[in-house]
Design an enzyme around this catalytic site. Structure first.
Site, PDB file in Angstrom:
ATOM      1  CB  CYS A  32      -1.004  -0.146   1.269  1.00 39.32           C
ATOM      2  SG  CYS A  32      -1.876   1.247   1.324  1.00 39.32           S
ATOM      3  CD  GLU A  75      -7.386   1.327  -3.450  1.00 38.84           C
ATOM      4  OE1 GLU A  75      -7.555   2.392  -2.562  1.00 38.84           O
ATOM      5  OE2 GLU A  75      -6.403   0.802  -3.396  1.00 38.84           O
TER       6      GLU A  75
END
Ligand SMILES: [Zn+2]
Length: 124
Positions: A32, A75
């Protein structure tokens, strides 16, 4: 998100609603931008239904699997204030925090060095 090879086909999901379609979870190596250089395996349902609107206000209702399903859930977690590191053990979370702190320090140093190399404004 954009999973295309040429990074030129972004997909937009507005007001997404994600529903798992399988109970079984599969591990996938995740990383990430919010947690630089930390990668670890997270288990998620491999198949989900996503309902949303696209950038033109058109209804999206798709069943997706594999990488797209993983990314959508990753997400979606962000929207709920959750990052993938939250799924890891306490020990791994501590390690991840230490690693990110180190990287932030290195990046700050690099930033300072870059700033030093910038030409100084001259007064005339
Ligand atoms: Zn992320």
């Amino acid at each position: 998100m954009d999973l295309s090879e040429d990074k030129n086909s972004p997909r937009v999901f507005i007001n997404p609603k994600v529903t798992p379609l399988v109970e079984e979870k599969q591990p996938y190596e995740e990383g990430c931008l919010s947690v630089p250089e930390v990668y670890d395996s997270v288990e998620r349902p491999n198949k989900v239904r996503i309902e949303a609107l696209d950038e033109n206000g058109q209804k999206i209702d798709e069943e997706v699997e594999g990488l797209l399903a993983v990314c959508i859930q990753h997400e979606m977690d962000h929207l709920n204030g959750v990052i993938f590191v939250d799924y890891l053990s306490r020990l791994k979370q501590t390690r991840a925090r230490d690693k990110v702190r180190k990287i932030v320090k290195i990046r700050e140093k690099q930033g300072e060095q870059m700033a030093d190399k910038q030409p100084q404004p001259s007064h005339s």
